[in-house]
Enzyme design. Structure first.
Site, PDB file in Angstrom:
ATOM      1  N   LYS A 139     -13.749  19.342   8.701  1.00 19.08           N
ATOM      2  CA  LYS A 139     -14.857  19.429   9.639  1.00 19.08           C
ATOM      3  C   LYS A 139     -14.870  20.835  10.232  1.00 19.08           C
ATOM      4  O   LYS A 139     -14.028  21.180  11.054  1.00 19.08           O
ATOM      5  CB  LYS A 139     -14.726  18.377  10.744  1.00 19.08           C
ATOM      6  CG  LYS A 139     -16.037  18.183  11.480  1.00 19.08           C
ATOM      7  CD  LYS A 139     -16.054  16.899  12.274  1.00 19.08           C
ATOM      8  CE  LYS A 139     -17.469  16.535  12.656  1.00 19.08           C
ATOM      9  NZ  LYS A 139     -17.545  15.326  13.461  1.00 19.08           N
ATOM     10  N   THR A 162       0.858  -1.189   0.000  1.00 12.64           N
ATOM     11  CA  THR A 162       0.000   0.000   0.000  1.00 12.64           C
ATOM     12  C   THR A 162       0.897   1.244   0.000  1.00 12.64           C
ATOM     13  O   THR A 162       2.055   1.163   0.411  1.00 12.64           O
ATOM     14  CB  THR A 162      -0.869   0.056   1.260  1.00 12.64           C
ATOM     15  OG1 THR A 162       0.008   0.073   2.387  1.00 12.64           O
ATOM     16  CG2 THR A 162      -1.782  -1.143   1.364  1.00 12.64           C
ATOM     17  N   TRP A 211     -19.402  18.732   8.068  1.00  7.88           N
ATOM     18  CA  TRP A 211     -18.410  18.245   7.106  1.00  7.88           C
ATOM     19  C   TRP A 211     -18.427  19.076   5.836  1.00  7.88           C
ATOM     20  O   TRP A 211     -19.482  19.443   5.333  1.00  7.88           O
ATOM     21  CB  TRP A 211     -18.712  16.796   6.713  1.00  7.88           C
ATOM     22  CG  TRP A 211     -18.576  15.824   7.840  1.00  7.88           C
ATOM     23  CD1 TRP A 211     -19.566  15.155   8.464  1.00  7.88           C
ATOM     24  CD2 TRP A 211     -17.362  15.396   8.461  1.00  7.88           C
ATOM     25  NE1 TRP A 211     -19.056  14.338   9.446  1.00  7.88           N
ATOM     26  CE2 TRP A 211     -17.707  14.477   9.464  1.00  7.88           C
ATOM     27  CE3 TRP A 211     -16.015  15.707   8.275  1.00  7.88           C
ATOM     28  CZ2 TRP A 211     -16.752  13.840  10.265  1.00  7.88           C
ATOM     29  CZ3 TRP A 211     -15.072  15.076   9.076  1.00  7.88           C
ATOM     30  CH2 TRP A 211     -15.444  14.167  10.054  1.00  7.88           C
ATOM     31  N   GLU A 228      -5.677  -3.005  -2.014  1.00 10.00           N
ATOM     32  CA  GLU A 228      -6.275  -4.149  -1.304  1.00 10.00           C
ATOM     33  C   GLU A 228      -7.402  -4.804  -2.097  1.00 10.00           C
ATOM     34  O   GLU A 228      -7.904  -5.853  -1.700  1.00 10.00           O
ATOM     35  CB  GLU A 228      -6.850  -3.672   0.044  1.00 10.00           C
ATOM     36  CG  GLU A 228      -5.813  -3.257   1.079  1.00 10.00           C
ATOM     37  CD  GLU A 228      -5.407  -1.784   0.976  1.00 10.00           C
ATOM     38  OE1 GLU A 228      -5.555  -1.188  -0.111  1.00 10.00           O
ATOM     39  OE2 GLU A 228      -4.931  -1.242   1.991  1.00 10.00           O
TER      40      GLU A 228
HETATM   41  P1  AMP Z   1      -4.197   2.877  -3.616  1.00 10.09           P
HETATM   42  O1  AMP Z   1      -4.287   1.707  -2.736  1.00 10.09           O
HETATM   43  O2  AMP Z   1      -2.891   3.600  -3.567  1.00 10.09           O
HETATM   44  O3  AMP Z   1      -4.600   2.535  -5.021  1.00 10.09           O
HETATM   45  O4  AMP Z   1      -5.247   3.956  -3.093  1.00 10.09           O
HETATM   46  C1  AMP Z   1      -6.591   3.630  -2.932  1.00 10.09           C
HETATM   47  C2  AMP Z   1      -7.373   4.878  -2.610  1.00 10.09           C
HETATM   48  O5  AMP Z   1      -7.377   5.771  -3.735  1.00 10.09           O
HETATM   49  C3  AMP Z   1      -8.831   4.634  -2.337  1.00 10.09           C
HETATM   50  O6  AMP Z   1      -9.059   4.199  -1.006  1.00 10.09           O
HETATM   51  C4  AMP Z   1      -9.431   6.009  -2.584  1.00 10.09           C
HETATM   52  O7  AMP Z   1      -9.247   6.866  -1.485  1.00 10.09           O
HETATM   53  C5  AMP Z   1      -8.589   6.514  -3.734  1.00 10.09           C
HETATM   54  N1  AMP Z   1      -9.313   6.269  -4.990  1.00 10.09           N
HETATM   55  C6  AMP Z   1      -9.186   5.241  -5.858  1.00 10.09           C
HETATM   56  N2  AMP Z   1     -10.008   5.376  -6.913  1.00 10.09           N
HETATM   57  C7  AMP Z   1     -10.706   6.519  -6.718  1.00 10.09           C
HETATM   58  C8  AMP Z   1     -11.715   7.229  -7.442  1.00 10.09           C
HETATM   59  N3  AMP Z   1     -12.182   6.791  -8.620  1.00 10.09           N
HETATM   60  N4  AMP Z   1     -12.198   8.358  -6.887  1.00 10.09           N
HETATM   61  C9  AMP Z   1     -11.736   8.832  -5.709  1.00 10.09           C
HETATM   62  N5  AMP Z   1     -10.784   8.228  -4.993  1.00 10.09           N
HETATM   63  C10 AMP Z   1     -10.255   7.091  -5.476  1.00 10.09           C
END
Ligand code: AMP
Length: 533
Positions: free
Chosen positions: A433, A178, A438, A324
């Site tokens: 917030k 991650t 929010w 994940e």
């Molecule tokens: P990662 O594990 O680095 O791919 O990050 C995942 C996170 O990216 C998710 O939990 C979201 O917060 C953000 N994310 C992924 N796709 C989107 C999307 N289409 N719109 C907004 N946030 C996104």
């Protein structure tokens, strides 16, 4: 009474790759080297070379379950490793070259990588990693290698093809860490079964709709979450694959899209914001007539980007996912019955993160742990489950992200409508917030980016004595354009209550990016909050 079907048929990547080898061996694989030169090969040739590569890795002592790291761009050799490592029973661990040396050293040690395969353009990154790989293999055009390293081509040349062993579908195939926005990066371990099922559903028409007739250009790096599974989906379907190498500047991307007649491409919105600017500036320069779909995800897709591409006849489809979730969880498509909405409302619907793809289930819970109603009003933290969602992290870290009844807590705060389409209000920690209410920074960013002079905008929360927190907007203006903070606030005024408008609008040259190209709000917070304090 049990069914009498072949339920012990193993859903392993071997089935996908052997299918490609037999049925779509002539499908082209195009790979652009860091120097801009282009190499052409085929799926069949990559699958054949993967067998010899696996023999070479076995001769180096790689066994079942061992981790083999890669530090590579989107290039043919990476595809061969995507095939060879899992099919021999080992685990491909893709390293992100944009991570800090400290994170890379931690990750390599945590995964216990034994061997690493690196592109020669990334040897410097390798040298910054404080970890002893047993063996370094270099993909090299120049032939000059670090001491003790083996050249990739010579490893393959000396080996006989391997017959793939039987693979249990639950066996680990790949690992990715991650991005570690809070705490240390955590290892996600993908099983063969997860990746096969993910590829299958990814290709469905109501998901991303990929067929053998497609030409796929992954503008998302193969070191980020299995390259969004596009390499395996290409193997499954027999689509042509175009691997762009490290250069994702707009002109390089647009040249490849046109020259290779790409039909499907995918990436994070930030890359596509610059692509849109280039197309806007020279609308007649590229013929993008083949391009049917641009799949954006990894960060919120502003309405302005969807509308902007639509002006050039290009369809954006947003997906949401995480490391994940392998990564795809939801896809945002307009339901047929909403096609009568006016265009603006249609774009707004498509800017939602969308509905879960088949076999994925979602729900969200409020601060008290109660499930939120699907009324598009109530906010809650999104939870998800399905066959390609992590059930635990490597070494059992981050156990609090998994609920007792088998769901994964995403950290994304969402609203869900009656159709099951969710929209992200924010990462739990990114919401502003103010006075107990929010404010969605995503909504503010979207609206700012809809202003003609704004190229990019990111909103963060800054501490405020009276209100607790207030929004601050960092804005990048388009080349040669001007806008004052008052003008931008006025522009926001139509869609937001007065108390939701940011008092501070800071003009910056660029918004810092994370290693995967998303806006790095932690860096903005450091600049505007911590330094000020
Ligand atoms: P990662 O594990 O680095 O791919 O990050 C995942 C996170 O990216 C998710 O939990 C979201 O917060 C953000 N994310 C992924 N796709 C989107 C999307 N289409 N719109 C907004 N946030 C996104």
């Amino acid at each position: 009474m049990n069914g009498l079907m072949m339920d012990d048929f193993q859903l392993s990547l071997k089935v996908l790759v052997e299918r490609a080898e037999r049925l779509s061996s002539a499908s082209p694989v195009v790979s652009r080297r860091p120097d801009g030169s282009v190499r052409r090969t085929t799926m069949g040739e990559c699958a054949g070379r993967a067998r010899r590569l696996a023999s070479g890795l076995a001769a180096l002592g790689i066994e079942d379950g061992d981790r083999v790291a890669t530090l590579l761009w989107n290039q043919t050799e990476h595809l061969e490793l995507y095939f060879a490592i899992p099919l021999m029973g080992a685990v491909i661990h893709t390293l992100n070259p944009r991570l800090s040396a400290d994170d890379l050293s931690y990750i390599a040690a945590d995964a216990e990588d034994r061997v690493i395969v690196v592109d020669e353009s990334l040897v410097q990154v390798l040298e910054s990693i404080d970890y002893d790989f047993e063996q370094v293999i270099v993909v090299s055009d120049s032939g000059s290698l670090p001491a003790g390293a083996i050249e990739y081509e010579s490893l393959i040349a000396d080996c006989e093809p391997l017959s793939w062993p039987a693979i249990d579908e639950r066996q680990a195939a790949a690992m990715c860490y991650t991005s570690g926005t809070t705490g240390r990066p955590k290892g996600v371990v993908y099983s063969h079964r997860a990746l096969v099922l993910h590829s299958l559903v990814f290709a469905l028409p109501d998901a991303l709709g990929i067929s053998s007739r497609d030409v796929i250009l992954p503008a998302v790096p193969m070191f980020h979450v299995n390259g969004w599974n596009l390499p395996y989906t290409a193997a499954l379907t027999g689509a042509k694959l175009v691997l762009p190498g490290p250069r994702l500047d707009p002109v390089s991307v647009l040249d490849l899209l046109e020259g290779e007649h790409v039909t499907f491409t995918a990436g994070v919105p930030t890359v596509w914001m610059s692509v849109l600017q280039a197309v806007d500036a020279e609308p007649d320069r590229w013929d993008l007539g083949s391009l049917a779909q641009v799949n954006l995800g990894g960060a919120a897709v502003p309405v302005s980007l969807i509308a902007g591409f639509e002006r050039h006849g290009l369809a954006i489809i947003q997906g949401w996912g995480m490391t994940e979730t392998s990564p795809l969880g939801t896809v945002s498509k307009l339901p047929a019955e909403l096609e009568t909405l006016d265009p603006r409302e249609q774009y707004e619907y498509r800017a939602r993160q969308g509905t879960p793809i088949p076999l994925i289930e979602i729900r969200a819970r409020d601060d008290d742990g109660a499930l939120i109603p699907w009324d598009d009003q109530t906010m809650g933290e999104l939870e998800i489950r399905g066959p390609w969602v992590a059930a635990a992290y490597h070494r059992g870290t981050g156990a609090d992200k998994f609920t007792d009844d088998g769901w994964f807590r995403t950290g994304d705060v969402v609203r869900i409508n009656e159709r099951g389409s969710m929209r992200i209000c924010d990462r739990a920690k990114d919401l502003v917030k103010s006075g107990g209410e929010w404010i969605s920074s995503v909504d503010l960013e979207n609206e700012l980016m809809a202003h003609g002079a704004v190229a990019e905008a990111a909103v963060i929360a800054i501490p405020d004595e009276r209100w607790g927190e207030r929004p601050l907007a960092a804005v990048v203006l388009r080349d040669g354009m001007q806008a004052s903070p008052e003008e931008l606030r006025e522009h926001l005024g139509s869609g937001f209550a007065k108390w939701q408008l940011p008092e501070r609008i800071e003009f910056v040259e660029a918004i810092p990016r994370t290693a995967t190209g998303k806006f790095k709000k932690t860096a903005l917070r450091e600049r505007f909050v911590e330094q000020a304090a």
